[in-house]
Write a protein that holds these residues in place. Structure first.
Motif: not given
Length: 469
Positions: A404-405, A408-412, A426-428
Protein backbone atom coordinates in the motif's frame (compact mmCIF):
# COMPACT_ATOMS: atom_id res chain seq x y z
CA UNK A 1 11.11 -36.29 25.98
CA UNK A 2 10.15 -36.10 22.33
CA UNK A 3 7.32 -33.77 23.26
CA UNK A 4 9.80 -31.39 24.95
CA UNK A 5 12.13 -31.49 21.94
CA UNK A 6 9.22 -30.80 19.60
CA UNK A 7 8.09 -27.78 21.61
CA UNK A 8 11.67 -26.49 21.82
CA UNK A 9 12.12 -26.74 18.03
CA UNK A 10 8.77 -25.05 17.45
CA UNK A 11 9.70 -22.24 19.83
CA UNK A 12 13.13 -21.73 18.21
CA UNK A 13 11.54 -21.66 14.73
CA UNK A 14 8.92 -19.13 15.84
CA UNK A 15 11.39 -16.78 17.46
CA UNK A 16 13.81 -17.05 14.53
CA UNK A 17 11.10 -16.08 12.05
CA UNK A 18 9.89 -13.33 14.37
CA UNK A 19 13.39 -11.81 14.70
CA UNK A 20 13.91 -12.08 10.96
CA UNK A 21 10.61 -10.35 10.17
CA UNK A 22 11.38 -7.50 12.60
CA UNK A 23 14.76 -7.00 10.94
CA UNK A 24 13.25 -6.99 7.44
CA UNK A 25 10.47 -4.62 8.48
CA UNK A 26 13.01 -2.15 9.88
CA UNK A 27 15.12 -2.41 6.74
CA UNK A 28 12.16 -1.80 4.43
CA UNK A 29 10.93 1.06 6.56
CA UNK A 30 14.33 2.71 6.11
CA UNK A 31 14.11 2.04 2.35
CA UNK A 32 10.64 3.60 2.27
CA UNK A 33 11.90 6.78 3.98
CA UNK A 34 14.87 7.05 1.59
CA UNK A 35 12.66 6.43 -1.45
CA UNK A 36 10.05 8.95 -0.33
CA UNK A 37 12.61 11.71 0.19
CA UNK A 38 14.33 10.89 -3.10
CA UNK A 39 11.05 10.96 -5.04
CA UNK A 40 10.01 14.23 -3.43
CA UNK A 41 13.37 15.77 -4.22
CA UNK A 42 13.22 14.66 -7.84
CA UNK A 43 9.65 15.69 -8.55
CA UNK A 44 10.08 19.14 -7.07
CA UNK A 45 12.28 19.84 -10.08
CA UNK A 46 10.94 20.93 -13.43
CA UNK A 47 12.09 18.00 -15.52
CA UNK A 48 10.31 18.88 -18.75
CA UNK A 49 12.67 21.64 -19.93
CA UNK A 50 15.97 19.76 -19.46
CA UNK A 51 14.62 16.77 -21.42
CA UNK A 52 13.41 18.97 -24.25
CA UNK A 53 16.83 20.64 -24.38
CA UNK A 54 18.46 17.28 -25.09
CA UNK A 55 16.59 17.05 -28.40
CA UNK A 56 18.30 20.13 -29.74
CA UNK A 57 21.90 19.74 -28.59
CA UNK A 58 24.71 18.24 -30.62
CA UNK A 59 26.46 16.50 -27.73
CA UNK A 60 23.64 14.03 -26.97
CA UNK A 61 25.13 10.51 -26.88
CA UNK A 62 23.90 8.27 -29.74
CA UNK A 63 22.29 5.01 -28.69
CA UNK A 64 21.88 1.46 -30.01
CA UNK A 65 18.60 -0.23 -29.03
CA UNK A 66 18.84 -4.03 -28.88
CA UNK A 67 15.68 -6.14 -29.07
CA UNK A 68 16.27 -9.88 -28.53
CA UNK A 69 13.33 -11.81 -29.99
CA UNK A 70 12.52 -15.49 -29.71
CA UNK A 71 9.05 -16.51 -30.92
CA UNK A 72 7.73 -12.97 -30.41
CA UNK A 73 5.51 -13.02 -33.50
CA UNK A 74 2.45 -11.77 -31.63
CA UNK A 75 3.96 -8.57 -30.22
CA UNK A 76 7.19 -7.81 -32.06
CA UNK A 77 5.71 -5.48 -34.69
CA UNK A 78 4.08 -3.22 -32.09
CA UNK A 79 7.27 -3.15 -30.03
CA UNK A 80 9.44 -2.16 -32.99
CA UNK A 81 6.93 0.50 -34.05
CA UNK A 82 7.11 2.03 -30.58
CA UNK A 83 10.90 2.28 -30.92
CA UNK A 84 10.85 3.86 -34.38
CA UNK A 85 8.90 6.84 -33.08
CA UNK A 86 10.77 7.67 -29.89
CA UNK A 87 12.04 11.15 -29.05
CA UNK A 88 15.81 10.95 -29.26
CA UNK A 89 18.24 12.73 -31.60
CA UNK A 90 20.34 9.80 -32.88
CA UNK A 91 19.79 6.07 -32.44
CA UNK A 92 19.56 2.72 -34.21
CA UNK A 93 17.26 -0.24 -33.58
CA UNK A 94 18.75 -3.74 -33.81
CA UNK A 95 16.27 -6.63 -33.56
CA UNK A 96 17.99 -9.98 -32.97
CA UNK A 97 15.93 -12.96 -34.11
CA UNK A 98 17.35 -15.71 -31.93
CA UNK A 99 16.43 -18.71 -34.08
CA UNK A 100 12.66 -18.28 -33.66
CA UNK A 101 10.57 -21.28 -34.69
CA UNK A 102 7.53 -19.10 -35.48
CA UNK A 103 7.14 -16.38 -38.15
CA UNK A 104 8.83 -13.57 -36.18
CA UNK A 105 11.44 -12.97 -38.90
CA UNK A 106 8.94 -13.21 -41.77
CA UNK A 107 6.67 -10.64 -40.12
CA UNK A 108 9.58 -8.24 -39.64
CA UNK A 109 10.73 -8.64 -43.25
CA UNK A 110 7.25 -7.96 -44.61
CA UNK A 111 6.29 -5.12 -42.26
CA UNK A 112 9.50 -3.11 -42.53
CA UNK A 113 10.66 -4.03 -46.07
CA UNK A 114 13.89 -5.64 -44.92
CA UNK A 115 16.65 -6.51 -47.38
CA UNK A 116 19.83 -8.49 -46.77
CA UNK A 117 23.03 -6.48 -46.52
CA UNK A 118 26.70 -7.39 -46.67
CA UNK A 119 27.94 -6.47 -43.23
CA UNK A 120 31.15 -7.58 -41.57
CA UNK A 121 30.35 -8.08 -37.88
CA UNK A 122 33.27 -7.61 -35.52
CA UNK A 123 33.14 -10.30 -32.80
CA UNK A 124 33.87 -8.36 -29.65
CA UNK A 125 32.03 -11.01 -27.61
CA UNK A 126 31.44 -14.63 -28.63
CA UNK A 127 28.02 -15.64 -30.00
CA UNK A 128 26.31 -18.35 -32.01
CA UNK A 129 26.53 -18.11 -35.80
CA UNK A 130 24.89 -15.10 -37.43
CA UNK A 131 23.02 -16.24 -40.54
CA UNK A 132 22.15 -12.86 -42.05
CA UNK A 133 21.86 -9.15 -41.37
CA UNK A 134 18.92 -7.18 -42.76
CA UNK A 135 18.27 -3.45 -43.10
CA UNK A 136 14.95 -1.72 -43.59
CA UNK A 137 14.31 0.20 -46.81
CA UNK A 138 11.75 2.30 -44.93
CA UNK A 139 13.88 3.15 -41.87
CA UNK A 140 17.62 3.20 -42.50
CA UNK A 141 18.32 2.96 -38.76
CA UNK A 142 16.43 -0.35 -38.34
CA UNK A 143 18.47 -3.58 -38.55
CA UNK A 144 17.47 -7.21 -38.01
CA UNK A 145 19.97 -9.94 -37.18
CA UNK A 146 19.01 -13.55 -37.90
CA UNK A 147 21.10 -16.01 -35.91
CA UNK A 148 21.16 -19.51 -34.49
CA UNK A 149 19.33 -19.98 -31.23
CA UNK A 150 21.58 -19.33 -28.25
CA UNK A 151 19.32 -17.77 -25.64
CA UNK A 152 18.67 -14.17 -24.64
CA UNK A 153 22.24 -13.52 -23.48
CA UNK A 154 23.65 -14.72 -26.79
CA UNK A 155 21.17 -12.59 -28.72
CA UNK A 156 22.17 -9.48 -26.76
CA UNK A 157 25.85 -10.22 -27.35
CA UNK A 158 25.16 -10.50 -31.08
CA UNK A 159 23.44 -7.12 -30.96
CA UNK A 160 26.43 -5.62 -29.15
CA UNK A 161 28.73 -6.90 -31.89
CA UNK A 162 26.62 -5.28 -34.61
CA UNK A 163 25.96 -1.99 -32.78
CA UNK A 164 27.63 1.25 -33.92
CA UNK A 165 27.17 3.48 -30.88
CA UNK A 166 28.92 3.77 -27.47
CA UNK A 167 25.80 3.02 -25.40
CA UNK A 168 23.19 0.35 -25.93
CA UNK A 169 19.79 -0.36 -24.45
CA UNK A 170 18.25 -3.81 -24.07
CA UNK A 171 14.50 -3.98 -24.63
CA UNK A 172 12.28 -7.08 -24.42
CA UNK A 173 10.47 -8.01 -27.60
CA UNK A 174 7.05 -7.68 -25.96
CA UNK A 175 7.60 -4.20 -24.52
CA UNK A 176 6.46 -0.68 -25.43
CA UNK A 177 8.32 2.47 -24.44
CA UNK A 178 6.93 5.90 -23.71
CA UNK A 179 8.10 8.36 -26.34
CA UNK A 180 10.40 10.37 -24.05
CA UNK A 181 11.73 7.34 -22.12
CA UNK A 182 15.20 7.44 -23.67
CA UNK A 183 15.65 11.15 -23.05
CA UNK A 184 14.99 10.50 -19.37
CA UNK A 185 17.02 7.33 -18.96
CA UNK A 186 20.01 8.80 -20.83
CA UNK A 187 20.01 12.12 -18.99
CA UNK A 188 22.09 10.96 -15.97
CA UNK A 189 24.61 9.36 -18.34
CA UNK A 190 24.95 12.53 -20.41
CA UNK A 191 25.03 14.83 -17.37
CA UNK A 192 27.69 12.73 -15.62
CA UNK A 193 30.03 12.79 -18.64
CA UNK A 194 30.45 9.02 -18.56
CA UNK A 195 30.64 8.50 -14.80
CA UNK A 196 27.27 6.72 -14.92
CA UNK A 197 27.90 3.53 -16.93
CA UNK A 198 24.43 2.00 -16.64
CA UNK A 199 20.95 3.37 -16.11
CA UNK A 200 17.62 1.61 -15.73
CA UNK A 201 14.03 2.81 -15.89
CA UNK A 202 10.75 1.52 -14.49
CA UNK A 203 8.84 -1.48 -15.77
CA UNK A 204 5.04 -1.30 -15.71
CA UNK A 205 2.35 -3.80 -16.67
CA UNK A 206 0.78 -3.17 -20.08
CA UNK A 207 -2.17 -5.54 -19.56
CA UNK A 208 -5.29 -3.40 -19.32
CA UNK A 209 -3.74 -0.46 -21.19
CA UNK A 210 -4.88 0.63 -24.64
CA UNK A 211 -1.98 0.42 -27.08
CA UNK A 212 -2.19 1.45 -30.73
CA UNK A 213 0.57 1.53 -33.34
CA UNK A 214 3.22 0.82 -30.72
CA UNK A 215 2.17 3.66 -28.39
CA UNK A 216 0.31 3.67 -25.07
CA UNK A 217 -2.91 5.57 -25.76
CA UNK A 218 -4.51 5.20 -22.33
CA UNK A 219 -3.42 3.59 -19.05
CA UNK A 220 -5.71 1.27 -17.17
CA UNK A 221 -5.85 -1.81 -14.95
CA UNK A 222 -6.46 -5.34 -16.07
CA UNK A 223 -9.57 -7.02 -14.71
CA UNK A 224 -7.75 -10.16 -13.55
CA UNK A 225 -6.64 -10.14 -9.88
CA UNK A 226 -3.44 -12.01 -10.78
CA UNK A 227 -2.36 -9.18 -13.08
CA UNK A 228 -3.40 -6.42 -10.63
CA UNK A 229 -1.23 -8.01 -7.94
CA UNK A 230 1.74 -7.97 -10.32
CA UNK A 231 1.19 -4.25 -10.90
CA UNK A 232 1.39 -3.69 -7.14
CA UNK A 233 4.42 -5.96 -6.90
CA UNK A 234 6.25 -3.98 -9.59
CA UNK A 235 5.45 -0.68 -7.86
CA UNK A 236 6.88 -2.05 -4.64
CA UNK A 237 10.03 -3.45 -6.27
CA UNK A 238 10.85 -0.32 -8.27
CA UNK A 239 9.57 2.62 -6.21
CA UNK A 240 10.55 1.26 -2.79
CA UNK A 241 13.44 -1.08 -3.56
CA UNK A 242 15.51 0.27 -6.41
CA UNK A 243 15.24 3.97 -5.57
CA UNK A 244 16.67 3.33 -2.11
CA UNK A 245 19.50 1.13 -3.40
CA UNK A 246 20.33 3.44 -6.30
CA UNK A 247 20.59 6.45 -3.98
CA UNK A 248 23.84 5.03 -2.57
CA UNK A 249 25.10 3.17 -5.68
CA UNK A 250 24.03 -0.21 -4.25
CA UNK A 251 21.85 -1.31 -7.16
CA UNK A 252 22.54 -4.86 -8.35
CA UNK A 253 19.67 -5.13 -10.83
CA UNK A 254 18.97 -3.15 -13.98
CA UNK A 255 15.96 -4.80 -15.57
CA UNK A 256 16.65 -6.66 -18.77
CA UNK A 257 13.38 -5.25 -20.11
CA UNK A 258 14.70 -1.66 -20.05
CA UNK A 259 18.31 -0.80 -19.24
CA UNK A 260 21.06 1.32 -20.84
CA UNK A 261 24.73 0.30 -20.62
CA UNK A 262 28.12 1.57 -21.71
CA UNK A 263 29.24 -0.78 -24.48
CA UNK A 264 32.91 -0.36 -23.62
CA UNK A 265 32.36 -1.39 -20.01
CA UNK A 266 30.14 -4.34 -20.92
CA UNK A 267 32.66 -5.66 -23.46
CA UNK A 268 35.46 -5.29 -20.92
CA UNK A 269 33.34 -7.23 -18.43
CA UNK A 270 32.90 -10.02 -20.99
CA UNK A 271 29.38 -9.34 -22.27
CA UNK A 272 26.27 -11.13 -21.10
CA UNK A 273 26.78 -14.54 -19.48
CA UNK A 274 24.66 -17.57 -20.29
CA UNK A 275 22.47 -17.72 -17.20
CA UNK A 276 18.75 -17.34 -16.49
CA UNK A 277 19.55 -14.11 -14.60
CA UNK A 278 21.78 -12.48 -17.19
CA UNK A 279 20.68 -8.91 -16.40
CA UNK A 280 21.54 -9.06 -12.68
CA UNK A 281 24.74 -11.06 -13.23
CA UNK A 282 26.02 -8.41 -15.66
CA UNK A 283 25.35 -5.60 -13.19
CA UNK A 284 27.13 -7.46 -10.38
CA UNK A 285 30.08 -8.02 -12.72
CA UNK A 286 30.15 -4.33 -13.63
CA UNK A 287 30.19 -3.36 -9.95
CA UNK A 288 33.03 -5.81 -9.45
CA UNK A 289 34.95 -4.25 -12.35
CA UNK A 290 34.38 -0.77 -10.94
CA UNK A 291 35.86 -1.82 -7.59
CA UNK A 292 38.79 -3.59 -9.23
CA UNK A 293 39.62 -0.53 -11.34
CA UNK A 294 39.10 1.72 -8.29
CA UNK A 295 36.92 4.20 -10.16
CA UNK A 296 33.85 6.17 -9.04
CA UNK A 297 31.52 4.98 -11.78
CA UNK A 298 27.86 4.51 -10.91
CA UNK A 299 24.87 2.35 -11.87
CA UNK A 300 21.59 4.18 -11.31
CA UNK A 301 17.83 3.73 -11.43
CA UNK A 302 15.56 6.49 -12.79
CA UNK A 303 11.89 6.04 -11.81
CA UNK A 304 10.28 8.28 -14.42
CA UNK A 305 11.13 6.64 -17.79
CA UNK A 306 8.66 3.79 -18.17
CA UNK A 307 8.67 0.66 -20.28
CA UNK A 308 5.32 -1.13 -20.53
CA UNK A 309 5.52 -4.91 -20.78
CA UNK A 310 3.14 -7.84 -20.93
CA UNK A 311 2.65 -9.75 -17.67
CA UNK A 312 1.60 -13.41 -17.36
CA UNK A 313 -2.14 -13.69 -16.74
CA UNK A 314 -2.20 -17.40 -15.97
CA UNK A 315 -0.83 -19.02 -12.82
CA UNK A 316 1.28 -21.63 -14.64
CA UNK A 317 3.20 -18.98 -16.60
CA UNK A 318 3.61 -16.67 -13.62
CA UNK A 319 4.91 -19.63 -11.59
CA UNK A 320 7.53 -20.36 -14.25
CA UNK A 321 8.58 -16.73 -14.35
CA UNK A 322 9.06 -16.40 -10.57
CA UNK A 323 10.82 -19.75 -10.40
CA UNK A 324 13.21 -18.59 -13.13
CA UNK A 325 13.80 -15.22 -11.47
CA UNK A 326 14.77 -16.87 -8.19
CA UNK A 327 17.08 -19.32 -9.92
CA UNK A 328 18.67 -16.36 -11.71
CA UNK A 329 19.11 -14.55 -8.39
CA UNK A 330 20.87 -17.57 -6.92
CA UNK A 331 23.10 -17.98 -9.98
CA UNK A 332 24.22 -14.35 -9.87
CA UNK A 333 24.95 -14.38 -6.14
CA UNK A 334 26.69 -17.77 -6.27
CA UNK A 335 28.97 -16.73 -9.15
CA UNK A 336 30.12 -13.74 -7.11
CA UNK A 337 29.92 -15.26 -3.62
CA UNK A 338 33.44 -14.09 -2.76
CA UNK A 339 32.13 -10.52 -2.76
CA UNK A 340 29.84 -11.26 0.21
CA UNK A 341 31.08 -9.41 3.32
CA UNK A 342 34.32 -8.65 1.48
CA UNK A 343 35.49 -5.10 2.40
CA UNK A 344 37.51 -5.01 -0.82
CA UNK A 345 34.21 -4.39 -2.65
CA UNK A 346 33.10 -1.60 -0.31
CA UNK A 347 29.37 -1.07 0.22
CA UNK A 348 28.53 -3.57 -2.54
CA UNK A 349 30.20 -6.38 -0.61
CA UNK A 350 29.19 -5.20 2.87
CA UNK A 351 25.59 -4.00 2.26
CA UNK A 352 24.19 -4.81 -1.17
CA UNK A 353 25.29 -8.44 -1.46
CA UNK A 354 24.12 -9.29 2.09
CA UNK A 355 20.77 -7.63 1.36
CA UNK A 356 20.18 -9.76 -1.73
CA UNK A 357 21.36 -12.94 0.01
CA UNK A 358 19.59 -12.63 3.36
CA UNK A 359 16.44 -10.75 2.33
CA UNK A 360 15.78 -11.45 -1.35
CA UNK A 361 17.20 -14.99 -1.66
CA UNK A 362 16.54 -16.47 1.80
CA UNK A 363 13.40 -14.40 2.47
CA UNK A 364 10.96 -16.90 0.87
CA UNK A 365 12.39 -19.73 2.99
CA UNK A 366 11.88 -17.74 6.20
CA UNK A 367 8.37 -16.77 5.14
CA UNK A 368 7.57 -20.40 4.38
CA UNK A 369 8.76 -21.36 7.86
CA UNK A 370 6.51 -18.64 9.24
CA UNK A 371 3.46 -20.02 7.42
CA UNK A 372 4.26 -23.53 8.64
CA UNK A 373 4.70 -22.27 12.22
CA UNK A 374 1.31 -20.52 12.09
CA UNK A 375 -0.48 -23.64 10.82
CA UNK A 376 1.23 -25.97 13.33
CA UNK A 377 0.60 -23.54 16.21
CA UNK A 378 -3.12 -23.39 15.45
CA UNK A 379 -3.21 -27.19 15.50
CA UNK A 380 -1.10 -27.60 18.65
CA UNK A 381 -2.84 -24.73 20.49
CA UNK A 382 -1.74 -23.49 23.89
CA UNK A 383 0.76 -20.66 24.24
CA UNK A 384 1.71 -20.81 20.57
CA UNK A 385 -1.63 -19.55 19.27
CA UNK A 386 -1.14 -15.95 20.41
CA UNK A 387 2.41 -15.97 19.08
CA UNK A 388 1.10 -17.27 15.74
CA UNK A 389 -1.38 -14.37 15.59
CA UNK A 390 1.44 -11.91 16.26
CA UNK A 391 3.61 -13.47 13.57
CA UNK A 392 0.78 -13.36 11.06
CA UNK A 393 0.20 -9.68 11.86
CA UNK A 394 3.87 -8.98 11.14
CA UNK A 395 3.59 -10.81 7.82
CA UNK A 396 0.53 -8.76 6.90
CA UNK A 397 2.43 -5.54 7.68
CA UNK A 398 5.41 -6.81 5.68
CA UNK A 399 3.27 -7.80 2.72
CA UNK A 400 0.13 -5.74 2.48
CA UNK A 401 1.01 -2.45 4.19
CA UNK A 402 4.30 -2.00 2.39
CA UNK A 403 2.56 -2.68 -0.90
CA UNK A 404 0.00 0.00 0.00
CA UNK A 405 2.91 2.34 0.74
CA UNK A 406 4.27 1.65 -2.76
CA UNK A 407 0.89 2.57 -4.28
CA UNK A 408 1.01 5.77 -2.22
CA UNK A 409 4.44 6.62 -3.63
CA UNK A 410 3.10 6.05 -7.14
CA UNK A 411 0.21 8.45 -6.53
CA UNK A 412 2.58 10.95 -4.91
CA UNK A 413 5.11 10.99 -7.74
CA UNK A 414 4.61 9.48 -11.20
CA UNK A 415 0.80 9.30 -11.23
CA UNK A 416 0.69 7.00 -14.23
CA UNK A 417 -2.82 5.83 -13.29
CA UNK A 418 -5.07 8.86 -13.82
CA UNK A 419 -8.35 7.43 -12.50
CA UNK A 420 -9.08 7.58 -8.78
CA UNK A 421 -10.91 4.26 -9.11
CA UNK A 422 -7.69 2.60 -10.29
CA UNK A 423 -5.75 3.83 -7.26
CA UNK A 424 -8.58 2.70 -4.96
CA UNK A 425 -8.53 -0.73 -6.61
CA UNK A 426 -4.78 -1.01 -6.10
CA UNK A 427 -5.19 -0.12 -2.42
CA UNK A 428 -7.90 -2.75 -1.92
CA UNK A 429 -5.90 -5.46 -3.64
CA UNK A 430 -2.81 -4.50 -1.61
CA UNK A 431 -4.73 -5.39 1.56
CA UNK A 432 -5.41 -8.89 0.24
CA UNK A 433 -1.82 -9.65 -0.78
CA UNK A 434 -0.78 -11.49 2.39
CA UNK A 435 -3.83 -13.77 2.27
CA UNK A 436 -3.32 -15.34 -1.17
CA UNK A 437 -0.83 -13.79 -3.59
CA UNK A 438 2.25 -13.57 -1.40
CA UNK A 439 1.99 -17.20 -0.16
CA UNK A 440 1.84 -18.30 -3.81
CA UNK A 441 4.99 -16.38 -4.76
CA UNK A 442 6.75 -17.71 -1.66
CA UNK A 443 5.97 -21.29 -2.74
CA UNK A 444 7.14 -20.63 -6.31
CA UNK A 445 10.39 -19.01 -5.19
CA UNK A 446 11.12 -21.81 -2.72
CA UNK A 447 10.49 -24.26 -5.56
CA UNK A 448 13.04 -22.28 -7.57
CA UNK A 449 15.63 -22.97 -4.87
CA UNK A 450 14.75 -26.68 -5.01
CA UNK A 451 15.26 -26.56 -8.78
CA UNK A 452 18.70 -25.02 -8.16
CA UNK A 453 19.57 -28.05 -6.01
CA UNK A 454 18.26 -30.31 -8.80
CA UNK A 455 20.41 -28.33 -11.28
CA UNK A 456 17.45 -27.34 -13.45
CA UNK A 457 18.37 -25.01 -16.33
CA UNK A 458 16.49 -23.03 -18.95
CA UNK A 459 13.73 -20.46 -19.09
CA UNK A 460 10.61 -22.55 -19.59
CA UNK A 461 7.95 -21.72 -22.17
CA UNK A 462 6.07 -18.44 -21.76
CA UNK A 463 2.84 -17.43 -23.50
CA UNK A 464 2.55 -14.10 -25.33
CA UNK A 465 -0.84 -12.66 -26.17
CA UNK A 466 0.43 -9.46 -27.73
CA UNK A 467 -0.63 -6.49 -25.64
CA UNK A 468 1.73 -4.29 -27.67
CA UNK A 469 -0.22 -4.23 -30.91
Amino acid sequence: MWNSVWHLLLSICGWAVFAYMIFVLCFYFMMFIISAFQLRKQYQLNDEEPYEDLLAVSYTTPLSILVPAYNESVGIIGSVRSLLGIEYPEYEVIVVNDGSSDDTLEKLIEEFSLVKMNRVVRKQVETKEVKAVYRSKLYDYLYVVDKQNGGKSDALNAGINLSNYPYFCSIDGDSVLERDAFLKVMKPIIDSDGEVIASGGSIRIANGCKIENGAVVSIGLDTQPLVVMQIIEYLRAFLMGRIGLSRHNLLLIVSGAFGVFSKRWVIEAGGYSHTVGEDMELVVRLHRLIKQKKTNNQIVYIPDPVCWTEAPDEIKYLRRQRNRWHRGLFDSLWKHKEMLFNPRYGSIGMISMPYFVFIELIGPVMEMLGYLFIVISLVVGGIYVEFAYLLFLLMVVYGSLYSMAAVLLEEWSLRKYPRVSDIAKLFVFSLTESFWYRPLTVIWRCHGLLDVIRNKKGWGDMQRKGVSQ
